[in-house]
Enzyme design. Sequence first.
Site, PDB file in Angstrom:
ATOM      1  N   SER A 333       0.923  -1.306   0.120  1.00 52.05           N
ATOM      2  CA  SER A 333       0.372   0.062   0.282  1.00 52.05           C
ATOM      3  C   SER A 333       0.366   1.508  -0.207  1.00 52.05           C
ATOM      4  O   SER A 333       1.445   1.505  -0.730  1.00 52.05           O
ATOM      5  CB  SER A 333      -0.991  -0.451   1.161  1.00 52.05           C
ATOM      6  OG  SER A 333      -1.749   0.919   1.211  1.00 52.05           O
ATOM      7  N   ASP A 344       9.924   5.634 -10.475  1.00 54.77           N
ATOM      8  CA  ASP A 344       9.554   6.104 -12.031  1.00 54.77           C
ATOM      9  C   ASP A 344       9.957   7.156 -11.992  1.00 54.77           C
ATOM     10  O   ASP A 344      10.921   7.958 -12.959  1.00 54.77           O
ATOM     11  CB  ASP A 344       7.922   6.317 -11.892  1.00 54.77           C
ATOM     12  CG  ASP A 344       7.276   4.322 -12.114  1.00 54.77           C
ATOM     13  OD1 ASP A 344       7.892   3.633 -12.015  1.00 54.77           O
ATOM     14  OD2 ASP A 344       5.847   4.631 -12.218  1.00 54.77           O
ATOM     15  N   LYS A 358      -0.443  -4.313  -3.852  1.00 52.70           N
ATOM     16  CA  LYS A 358      -2.276  -3.664  -2.801  1.00 52.70           C
ATOM     17  C   LYS A 358      -2.303  -2.032  -3.461  1.00 52.70           C
ATOM     18  O   LYS A 358      -1.692  -1.370  -2.981  1.00 52.70           O
ATOM     19  CB  LYS A 358      -1.953  -3.238  -1.630  1.00 52.70           C
ATOM     20  CG  LYS A 358      -3.399  -2.327  -1.244  1.00 52.70           C
ATOM     21  CD  LYS A 358      -3.791  -2.813   0.592  1.00 52.70           C
ATOM     22  CE  LYS A 358      -4.962  -1.994   0.704  1.00 52.70           C
ATOM     23  NZ  LYS A 358      -4.685  -0.708   0.502  1.00 52.70           N
TER      24      LYS A 358
END
Length: 432
Positions: A333, A344, A358
């Site tokens: 999460s 990224d 998640k």
Amino acid sequence: MRDERDLEPGSDMPGTEEMPNSPKVRSKRGFARGFLIGVVVMAVVLVVVILLYRNAVRSVLASYGVGAYSDTELLDDTTEEKISMLAGYIEGNYYEEVDTEELRNGLYQGLFDNLDEYSEYYTPEEYEEMMTSTVEGTYSGIGATLQQDNETMIVTVIHVYDDSPAQKAGIQEGDIILKADEYDASEMELTDLVSHIHGEEGTAVHLEIYRDGEEMEFDVVRENLDYPTADGEMLDDGIGYIQISEFAESTVEQFNTALDNLTGQGMTALIIDLRYNPGGVLDSVCDIADDILPEGLIVYTEDRAGHRVDYDSTNERSLDIPLAILVNEYSASASEILAGAVQDRDAGTIIGTLTFGKGVVQTIRPLSDGSAVKMTTSRYFTPGGTCIQGIGITPDVELEYEFLGGDEDEYSYELDNQIQEAIEVLRSEENK
């Protein structure tokens, strides 16, 4: 078909009549009057139950911006009649006295049980406890972090705090919890199990544990706990280390304190340890990411209608030193939000094993009676547009954990192969 069980001998025989004022006639009239009163009382009880249920549903739906509940397809006339029938059957035939409030709570919970494993209804007591432990980071319990497998429902101890009741009792990381008192761990949601493990300070919870092929039993005395969720130390050669165990509201301040302390000691590179971190509050992880990343996108969410919400970092503060983040299969999460943003944005190196996966966001809505609902309302996406729900984040450097010491050695970061790999990666970054 006529049920003969309650007929007295001769009471259903033809050709027998009583006088209007005879004791038998008066008895039958009294019975009929009592029976009718009982039916009326039962009808009133059922009406009250249904009205309370309908009002609660209206409150839940109104909290999400939905209009009158009658506009939905859920509570049509057939459904209301069936609820009335089932409630009456329970009230009249269950072998023990029933708690009407528990039945109501079961109705409310049932609305969310058929959504996903993350959506649920909280009673006022459950909501207060959840807010205290999950959001504020304080609770009365045993000092252990638990993780539940979504498929097998097996509950594993993934972290035991130092000097905690769990550690004092002998609970170890990797233990599988079978039962907490009379509750079977694998037959309930993790939040329900945790609510049973938490309790009043000084009381004990009886845990049945499975470890290395053997079942064990422990009595763990609960304490009021206020453990830091982010703590740091300086390793060798100016490399800082901050472990974040979860993302509570208090985590941001603790992280900033640790970061400031390490910076003041001349930190030249940083390791952030998210292993065994199950997640937490979205705003908290975004605030921490804002302290790490330069201006740009951290994460964005999309709901069912395609409505997108961006969470961005600012230029107020960012790290300009090499960064490594440690993850494992229990990093979930909010942990994956931070790791995904760093990966990224090419702001650091992710080291460890594939994360939990998640990629959905829950919204908690308190209701006017003190209860609350938690419901999955959107998916989240990393800055590159990836939703990792059920997929996880693949580290830049994949490395299974291995303890480098012997059986008699205590844990230290020098014997943690993933930390040592992070140190090597950071040193190479510094030398570029």
